[in-house]
Design a protein around this motif. Structure first.
Motif, PDB file in Angstrom:
ATOM      1  N   GLU B 276      12.051  10.752  24.387  1.00  0.00           N
ATOM      2  CA  GLU B 276      13.389  10.286  24.758  1.00  0.00           C
ATOM      3  C   GLU B 276      13.750   8.949  24.128  1.00  0.00           C
ATOM      4  O   GLU B 276      14.930   8.638  23.986  1.00  0.00           O
ATOM      5  N   PHE B 302      15.094   9.207  31.089  1.00  0.00           N
ATOM      6  CA  PHE B 302      16.058   8.115  30.973  1.00  0.00           C
ATOM      7  C   PHE B 302      15.335   6.769  30.984  1.00  0.00           C
ATOM      8  O   PHE B 302      15.764   5.811  30.346  1.00  0.00           O
ATOM      9  N   LEU B 321      25.401   8.577  27.069  1.00  0.00           N
ATOM     10  CA  LEU B 321      24.138   9.106  27.588  1.00  0.00           C
ATOM     11  C   LEU B 321      24.411   9.866  28.881  1.00  0.00           C
ATOM     12  O   LEU B 321      25.285   9.479  29.652  1.00  0.00           O
ATOM     13  N   GLU B 323      22.669  11.239  32.465  1.00  0.00           N
ATOM     14  CA  GLU B 323      21.500  11.127  33.331  1.00  0.00           C
ATOM     15  C   GLU B 323      21.676  12.129  34.452  1.00  0.00           C
ATOM     16  O   GLU B 323      22.494  11.946  35.344  1.00  0.00           O
ATOM     17  N   VAL B 345      20.228   3.393  36.807  1.00  0.00           N
ATOM     18  CA  VAL B 345      21.174   3.594  35.712  1.00  0.00           C
ATOM     19  C   VAL B 345      22.100   2.380  35.550  1.00  0.00           C
ATOM     20  O   VAL B 345      22.457   2.003  34.435  1.00  0.00           O
ATOM     21  N   ILE B 385      27.600   6.012  30.434  1.00  0.00           N
ATOM     22  CA  ILE B 385      26.634   6.943  31.019  1.00  0.00           C
ATOM     23  C   ILE B 385      27.329   7.838  32.035  1.00  0.00           C
ATOM     24  O   ILE B 385      28.116   7.368  32.851  1.00  0.00           O
TER      25      ILE B 385
END
Ligand SMILES: Cc1ncc(C[n+]2csc(CCOP(=O)(O)OP(=O)(O)O)c2C)c(N)n1
Ligand code: SF4
Lengths: 311, 633
Positions: B276, B302, B321, B323, B345, B385
């Motif tokens: 990742e 993540f 991104l 998650e 996050v 995100i």
């Protein structure tokens, strides 16, 4: 009109174009091997007809990572060990950009080792220069993955119990299609090898021996080296995998004992590069993805068409 | 609990085709004019192990899985009969029947496969007794035998669907259509034969004793069945995304797969890479070179992305991104949803870092906010995100096709053309001052490698306007302030130019509020509606903007109520903490209703939480939820 006019521009290029203005001056120590890489690159790039703006240099973190601060191309100074994934994606997004990645032995073979194996395996069309000074320079002299066994440093005061990693053999086994070793103390060979690497269609790995007079005084890199291509003692076919593997092993066995061999070790011109393979199986468009965003006629297929619809 | 709804649960072994069968049945129900909502439950095992899918169908809008269910099709677990596996897992054949009885409503219907379960097996369960107590109607049918007669045992799913349709008095037309779309030749023939034979068994061999029938409904516009992952993937495509790099991890893999399968025909590039860190770094590299790029993962993956995330922020490289949360810590419960990664996050990566975080609360919002994420990321050169979870990822619902009737947005935002670069500021060596803003919003337009006149250095270290490493104190403050300025500008744009990402529902004048985020929104919405129907005055707010936080909207909501319950799927009340951090007050007004047992909220649990909470009763709710008192309590 194309969106990337610097690409493929044909004109006389002065190597001074690759030097940034007054600032910044290299902060490398006097006598550092990194100057050798910088110089060789500045000479090689105009000779292969590259303009500063069509080249993207992507570096990691370390003294070596500062390369593109002193070389005036498009540049991306990334984070420790991550230059390769950034570089290879830039190449996939716009295959017409000339991508050169660089970093130290700690950066590239240590923290970034996994990326190195996979980038070589996939045979991305790019050049990768590893500044191999057998030490962590920027963090002040810790043992690196290429430091010889028994090497003493602040973090391994009794001498390292580990054998050094073998970058050339590793690269060959992983799938790189151009593998060479050169040294900062041999500028002419270095320039020639960099030119070949750039022109090579596939993953070209250069293990570039760079002395670190500040932290690694014992390194064998000052001794006279032998150019394997020039010497009658080392007659082998660089296109032959078996012979190349044998030569690499021999060199890597003796590197820390005072004999330094440099030159090309393996050249495979036959295997297609990753983007060619990817295009062949239909995983990559002919037109660079990046260019498409500037193309007024581009058709942007809608998600709408993918829906299973019903009243 | 409305009576005019069907909640059909198909249970069997993982790998038994439960997924595809239920997907088709859901489509058939949708095509017959109903609104549907699916919920998927599966263990972290590839084959065998008890799994089920629930389809809720009604003639009215459905926002959640509902409470319990009223029709069980228990297929038996075929993999459990593998003697080798049995040694590991024990006999699980009975599980599709035994494990599901708790949630079956009174008066519910059970069809189980007689071909897999012997009478002795079933006797163990005291099924007869239980059925009597609960008013269940039990129909044992030899589905396996019927399937075997016509070809292969796996087709017992089709037999199950046929019996279901018969028992519910459904038309076979839509089911047949879907089968013809998916299969052909002999396979189609035998499946159709099985379907009809099973359908006709009802009435001929099976005597119907229950009242439950398929509800009726009608759509006035074209519908599509869509999962949260589909919606995110389509939002990305329409937002102009044409590069994705990833490494598989449940449940984010769904989006990765959908885009990998669709990109070849739309000129995109998908890369499955070594880990990742690489995945997110590839997205950064591709974006730097001019593609609209995305990566994503679930919690553990993540974690590895925090490095490239910070790099994107410092180099002002646009990046999206995903998650997709699952229960943690560490590898946690891979196939179970949780809303436990919010703080992770929001704050992961070093320094005073900032990013935009959206948490869609429904499938429609997933599409819209992913689109928006691409717009914001490229306009403001900041990582964006989308945080969602296993629940939203795997559930399906019908969406008006007209919803997608809008133009794609492939633009590269604040990226200059060569003509514009010629006019832009350069230093005396001809380098483009890429990190120097002239605008109010903190954004400094960028160039792409290969463009004439745009040469600069993107660097993850603090840097000067042209990108050289710099520790100059004035430059540092200037660059830091400029980067941080973006969040404020984004908040302004979101407030002024876009419809609110926050979903409000219920009675506007209510003095009791339920506030939630992400995928718990559907269950909260339904609970609020139910409470209002019961004569309470309650309103709800589903918040999607996690960063920059919608201060004004949440303040208004909390000011307008006397008490509020914050509903979220985690044990530490992370969202309530965020509200308090952002607003600096309301601590005394907010109670939490928390659930973290691996299963999403059902509306009834929220209703119960409200009752316990408001009545100030000294009892815990009966469901597996926890009440966390307000600050100062
Ligand atoms: C994630 C991370 N870990 C550690 C460091 C600290 N660090 C910076 S450079 C370096 C090693 C440099 O050694 P090498 O790659 O051999 O390059 P050199 O300085 O010798 O050119 C380390 C460990 C960092 N910047 N980031
Ligand atoms: S520390 Fe070593 S590698 Fe770094 S600049 Fe000095 S000599 Fe070069």
């Amino acid at each position: 009109m194309s969106a990337f006019n610097a690409i493929g521009e044909e004109r006389e290029i002065d190597r001074e174009e690759f030097t940034p203005g007054v600032e910044p001056q290299p902060t490398w120590c006097p006598g550092c091997g990194d100057f050798g890489v910088l110089k060789a690159l500045k000479q090689a790039l105009p000779e292969v007809g590259k303009t500063p703006e069509e080249v993207l240099t992507v570096t990691g973190i370390g003294c070596s990572g500062k390369l593109n601060s002193y070389l005036d191309t498009y540049g991306f100074h990334t984070i420790h060990g991550r230059s390769l994934p950034v570089a290879r994606a830039a190449k996939l997004a716009n295959p017409e950009v000339e991508v050169i990645a660089a970093g130290g032995d700690g950066d590239g073979y240590g923290i970034g080792g996994n990326h190195f194996i996979h980038t070589a395996r996939e045979n991305h069309d790019m050049t990768y220069i590893v500044f191999n000074n057998e030490i962590f320079g920027l963090t002040k002299g810790q043992t690196s993955p290429t430091s010889p066994k028994g090497h003493k440093s602040k973090t391994q005061p009794s001498g390292s119990a580990k054998s050094p990693l073998r970058p050339l053999s590793m690269s060959l086994n992983a799938g790189a299609t151009y593998i060479a070793r050169t040294a900062a103390v041999n500028p002419n060979q270095a320039k020639e090898i960099i030119k070949e690497a750039i022109e090579h269609d596939g993953f070209a790995h250069i293990d570039f021996l760079t002395q670190c007079p500040t932290w690694n005084k014992d390194a064998r890199q000052y001794v006279p080296y032998i150019d394997v291509q020039e010497s009658d003692d080392y007659d082998f076919d660089v296109h032959d995998r078996e012979e190349a593997a044998r030569m690499m092993r021999e060199t890597e066995d003796v590197l820390n004992e005072g004999t330094v061999l440099t030159g090309r070790y393996y050249v495979d011109d036959e295997s297609p590069s990753y983007s060619q393979e990817k295009k062949a199986v239909g995983e990559m468009p002919e037109q660079p993805v990046a260019e498409r965003y500037f193309d007024e006629d581009a058709e942007w297929e809608r998600s709408y068409d993918l829906l299973d619809r019903h009243v | 609990m409305s009576d005019d709804e069907l909640i059909w649960r198909i249970a069997g072994g993982s790998g038994d085709g439960i997924d595809s069968t239920s997907q088709n049945f859901a489509k058939a129900l949708m095509r017959s004019g109903l609104d549907v909502f699916t919920h998927r439950h599966y263990p972290s095992r590839i084959r065998g192990g008890h799994t089920y899918v629930e389809i809720r169908a009604a003639g009215h809008e459905v926002q959640s899985r509902g409470d319990g269910y009223n029709f069980l099709l228990a297929l038996g677990d075929s993999f459990a009969r593998n003697p080798q596996e049995e040694a590991y897992y024990g006999n699980e054949e009975l599980k599709p029947l035994s494990e599901n009885l708790d949630d079956l409503r009174e008066g519910g219907v059970i069809v189980y496969d007689e071909g897999l379960l012997t009478e002795d097996d079933v006797a163990e369960l005291d099924l007869e007794e239980k059925a009597e107590e609960n008013g269940w109607h039990v129909y044992p049918v030899d589905l396996r035998g019927l399937a075997k007669e016509h070809g292969r045992e796996v087709m017992r799913n089709t037999a199950g669907v046929g019996v279901t349709a018969g028992l519910l008095e459904m038309d076979l037309e839509h089911i047949e259509d879907l089968m013809s779309d998916a299969m052909s030749g002999d396979v189609l023939e035998s499946n159709l034969d099985i379907l009809h034979e099973a359908y006709e068994m009802v009435g001929d061999e099976i005597e119907v004793e229950h009242d439950l029938r398929a509800p009726e409904g009608e759509h006035d516009a074209e519908q599509a069945l869509l999962s949260g992952s589909n919606a995110i993937a389509y939002g990305a495509i329409d937002g102009g995304c044409r590069f994705i790099a990833g490494y598989p991890m449940t449940p984010w893999t769904d989006v990765f797969t959908i885009l990998s399968q669709n990109f070849p025909k739309m000129g995109g590039v998908s890369e499955q890479v070594e880990d990742e860190i690489a995945a997110a770094a590839l997205a950064v590299g591709a974006s730097h070179a001019g593609a609209k790029a995305m990566s994503g993962s679930s919690g553990g993956g993540f974690a590895l992305m925090s490095e490239p995330l910070g790099l994107a922020e410092m180099t002002e490289t646009p990046l999206v991104l995903l998650e997709s949360m699952r229960a943690g810590p560490s590898t946690g419960m891979p196939t179970k949803p949780e809303q436990g990664d919010l703080e992770f996050v929001l704050y992961t990566s070093q320094g005073d870092s900032s990013r935009v975080v959206f948490a869609p609360g429904s499938i429609e919002e997933a599409y819209e906010q992913t689109r928006l994420a691409f717009h914001i990321a490229w306009e403001y050169q900041i990582p964006t995100i989308i945080i969602y979870d296993q629940k939203l990822s795997g559930e399906n619902t019908n969406v008006d096709v007209a919803f997608f009737d809008r133009e794609p947005e492939p633009g590269l935002g604040s990226t200059l053309t060569e003509e514009e670069l010629a006019e832009a500021a350069h230093d005396n060596s001809g380098k483009f001052k890429r990190f120097q803003h002239e605008s109010e919003n903190g954004v400094s337009p960028r160039s792409l490698p290969g463009q004439k006149g745009g040469r600069y250095l993107a660097t993850g270290n603090e840097h000067s306007p042209v990108g050289h490493i710099s520790e100059d104190p004035d430059n540092r403050v200037y660059q830091m302030d400029r980067r941080l300025q973006k969040l404020e500008s984004i908040r302004e744009e979101l407030d002024e130019e876009h419809e609110s990402n926050q979903a409000a529902f219920g009675d506007d004048d209510a003095e009791y509020g339920i506030i939630t985020w992400g995928s718990s929104q559907g269950a909260v919405q339904e609970a609020v509606e139910r409470l209002n129907e019961q004569g309470h005055a309650v309103k709800g707010l589903g918040v999607s903007d996690m960063m920059p936080f919608p201060e004004a909207e949440v303040t208004d909501f909390l000011e307008s109520v006397d008490e509020a319950m914050v509903v979220e799927m985690n044990a530490t009340a992370q969202f309530r903490g965020l509200i308090q951090k952002e607003l600096g007050r309301f601590g005394e007004k907010m109670t939490s209703l928390l659930k973290y047992n691996g299963n999403p909220f059902e509306p009834a649990e929220i209703v119960e939480g409200y009752e316990v909470n408001l009545a100030d009763e000294d009892r815990e709710p009966t469901a597996q939820v926890r009440i966390e008192p307000a600050a100062g309590d």
